[in-house]
Scaffold this motif. Sequence first.
Motif, PDB file in Angstrom:
ATOM      1  N   ASN A  13       0.733  -1.275   0.056  1.00 58.02           N
ATOM      2  CA  ASN A  13      -0.053  -0.162   0.113  1.00 58.02           C
ATOM      3  C   ASN A  13       0.791   1.245  -0.234  1.00 58.02           C
ATOM      4  N   SER A  14       0.165   2.260  -0.692  1.00 59.64           N
ATOM      5  CA  SER A  14       0.795   3.628  -0.472  1.00 59.64           C
ATOM      6  C   SER A  14      -0.363   4.597  -0.739  1.00 59.64           C
ATOM      7  N   ASN A  15      -0.698   5.396   0.654  1.00 65.66           N
ATOM      8  CA  ASN A  15      -1.798   6.534   0.247  1.00 65.66           C
ATOM      9  C   ASN A  15      -3.075   5.984  -0.353  1.00 65.66           C
ATOM     10  N   ARG A  16      -3.611   4.959  -0.215  1.00 69.83           N
ATOM     11  CA  ARG A  16      -4.528   4.313  -0.720  1.00 69.83           C
ATOM     12  C   ARG A  16      -5.497   3.544   0.241  1.00 69.83           C
ATOM     13  N   LEU A  17      -5.731   4.147   1.621  1.00 70.00           N
ATOM     14  CA  LEU A  17      -6.455   3.578   2.560  1.00 70.00           C
ATOM     15  C   LEU A  17      -7.653   2.890   2.301  1.00 70.00           C
ATOM     16  N   PHE A  18      -8.588   3.796   1.568  1.00 66.29           N
ATOM     17  CA  PHE A  18      -9.913   3.184   1.432  1.00 66.29           C
ATOM     18  C   PHE A  18      -9.542   1.836   0.735  1.00 66.29           C
ATOM     19  N   TYR A  19      -8.697   1.589   0.010  1.00 64.82           N
ATOM     20  CA  TYR A  19      -8.630   0.023  -0.951  1.00 64.82           C
ATOM     21  C   TYR A  19      -7.692  -0.825   0.045  1.00 64.82           C
ATOM     22  N   LEU A  20      -6.922  -0.177   0.705  1.00 64.64           N
ATOM     23  CA  LEU A  20      -6.261  -0.963   1.791  1.00 64.64           C
ATOM     24  C   LEU A  20      -7.272  -1.726   2.825  1.00 64.64           C
ATOM     25  N   LYS A  21      -8.251  -1.122   3.253  1.00 63.68           N
ATOM     26  CA  LYS A  21      -9.191  -1.483   4.323  1.00 63.68           C
ATOM     27  C   LYS A  21      -9.938  -2.475   3.395  1.00 63.68           C
ATOM     28  N   SER A  22     -10.471  -2.184   2.283  1.00 60.53           N
ATOM     29  CA  SER A  22     -11.157  -3.062   1.503  1.00 60.53           C
ATOM     30  C   SER A  22     -10.731  -4.661   1.152  1.00 60.53           C
ATOM     31  N   CYS A  23      -9.347  -4.561   0.782  1.00 59.59           N
ATOM     32  CA  CYS A  23      -8.421  -5.480   0.356  1.00 59.59           C
ATOM     33  C   CYS A  23      -8.236  -6.425   1.790  1.00 59.59           C
ATOM     34  N   VAL A  24      -7.929  -5.863   2.873  1.00 58.11           N
ATOM     35  CA  VAL A  24      -7.424  -6.739   3.870  1.00 58.11           C
ATOM     36  C   VAL A  24      -8.838  -7.123   4.583  1.00 58.11           C
ATOM     37  N   GLU A  25      -9.963  -6.423   4.610  1.00 58.28           N
ATOM     38  CA  GLU A  25     -11.033  -6.872   5.331  1.00 58.28           C
ATOM     39  C   GLU A  25     -11.819  -7.974   4.736  1.00 58.28           C
ATOM     40  N   SER A  26     -11.900  -7.822   3.243  1.00 60.59           N
ATOM     41  CA  SER A  26     -12.555  -8.561   2.562  1.00 60.59           C
ATOM     42  C   SER A  26     -11.671  -9.928   2.586  1.00 60.59           C
ATOM     43  N   PHE A  27     -10.073 -10.077   2.461  1.00 57.53           N
ATOM     44  CA  PHE A  27      -9.454 -11.218   2.485  1.00 57.53           C
ATOM     45  C   PHE A  27      -9.769 -12.031   3.957  1.00 57.53           C
ATOM     46  N   THR A  51      -4.475   6.327   7.802  1.00 59.63           N
ATOM     47  CA  THR A  51      -3.692   5.244   7.564  1.00 59.63           C
ATOM     48  C   THR A  51      -2.874   4.758   8.958  1.00 59.63           C
ATOM     49  N   LYS A  52      -2.139   5.606   9.630  1.00 57.97           N
ATOM     50  CA  LYS A  52      -1.469   5.240  10.912  1.00 57.97           C
ATOM     51  C   LYS A  52      -2.248   4.704  11.633  1.00 57.97           C
ATOM     52  N   GLU A  53      -3.404   5.108  11.934  1.00 58.42           N
ATOM     53  CA  GLU A  53      -4.544   4.471  12.884  1.00 58.42           C
ATOM     54  C   GLU A  53      -5.008   3.152  12.461  1.00 58.42           C
ATOM     55  N   TYR A  54      -5.222   3.010  11.335  1.00 58.17           N
ATOM     56  CA  TYR A  54      -5.691   1.714  10.616  1.00 58.17           C
ATOM     57  C   TYR A  54      -4.459   0.712  10.801  1.00 58.17           C
ATOM     58  N   LEU A  55      -3.412   0.972  10.473  1.00 60.95           N
ATOM     59  CA  LEU A  55      -2.292   0.198  10.614  1.00 60.95           C
ATOM     60  C   LEU A  55      -2.146  -0.176  12.170  1.00 60.95           C
ATOM     61  N   ASP A  56      -2.140   0.586  12.964  1.00 57.61           N
ATOM     62  CA  ASP A  56      -1.938   0.269  14.416  1.00 57.61           C
ATOM     63  C   ASP A  56      -3.040  -0.528  14.934  1.00 57.61           C
ATOM     64  N   GLU A  57      -4.149  -0.388  14.241  1.00 59.46           N
ATOM     65  CA  GLU A  57      -5.357  -1.177  14.794  1.00 59.46           C
ATOM     66  C   GLU A  57      -5.178  -2.691  14.164  1.00 59.46           C
ATOM     67  N   LYS A  58      -4.685  -2.700  13.022  1.00 58.69           N
ATOM     68  CA  LYS A  58      -4.414  -4.217  12.380  1.00 58.69           C
ATOM     69  C   LYS A  58      -3.228  -4.640  13.124  1.00 58.69           C
ATOM     70  N   GLU A  59      -2.331  -4.102  13.443  1.00 55.97           N
ATOM     71  CA  GLU A  59      -0.911  -4.709  14.446  1.00 55.97           C
ATOM     72  C   GLU A  59      -1.431  -5.046  15.563  1.00 55.97           C
ATOM     73  N   LYS A  60      -2.205  -4.526  16.434  1.00 56.59           N
ATOM     74  CA  LYS A  60      -2.954  -5.077  17.535  1.00 56.59           C
ATOM     75  C   LYS A  60      -3.757  -6.161  17.370  1.00 56.59           C
ATOM     76  N   GLN A  61      -4.263  -6.411  16.067  1.00 58.84           N
ATOM     77  CA  GLN A  61      -5.210  -7.773  15.932  1.00 58.84           C
ATOM     78  C   GLN A  61      -4.201  -8.825  15.366  1.00 58.84           C
ATOM     79  N   GLY A  62      -3.076  -8.646  15.472  1.00 61.98           N
ATOM     80  CA  GLY A  62      -1.975  -9.689  14.923  1.00 61.98           C
ATOM     81  C   GLY A  62      -1.276  -9.661  13.515  1.00 61.98           C
TER      82      GLY A  62
END
Length: 131
Positions: A13-27, A51-62
Amino acid sequence: MNTEPLVLFSAINSNRLFYLKSCVESFIKCTDDYSNKKILIIDNASVEIGTKEYLDEKEKQGIKIIKTHQRDYSNEFAIALNTTAEYAFEINASYVIPSQADTQFIAKGKWLHDYIDFYKANVSSVGCMSL
């Protein structure tokens, strides 16, 4: 003991938070029947708000997060693929699914099992498979 081979999925990813969320959550949702998987997000110096907040949240989820601090426009995707391969080796993943973060998963129910079974059945003639 889990008998499924370990699958590493990476989202680059790079500066595409909407798509990153869609990708990871759908996977995650579309592979809920496959338990032996790891997710890696490689973020190429995103500055997009949230983006930073989303990545921090995902990191907490493992989820493993690797962040670069400077863009390398001509090489960043290749570098991220190499980073994915290095991490796959580190965790001893049997299969690797590298992806750009704008991929969205819609297939549910055993598709990842079928993907691996197809590869196993054709290992002598398939070097790599893409989604």
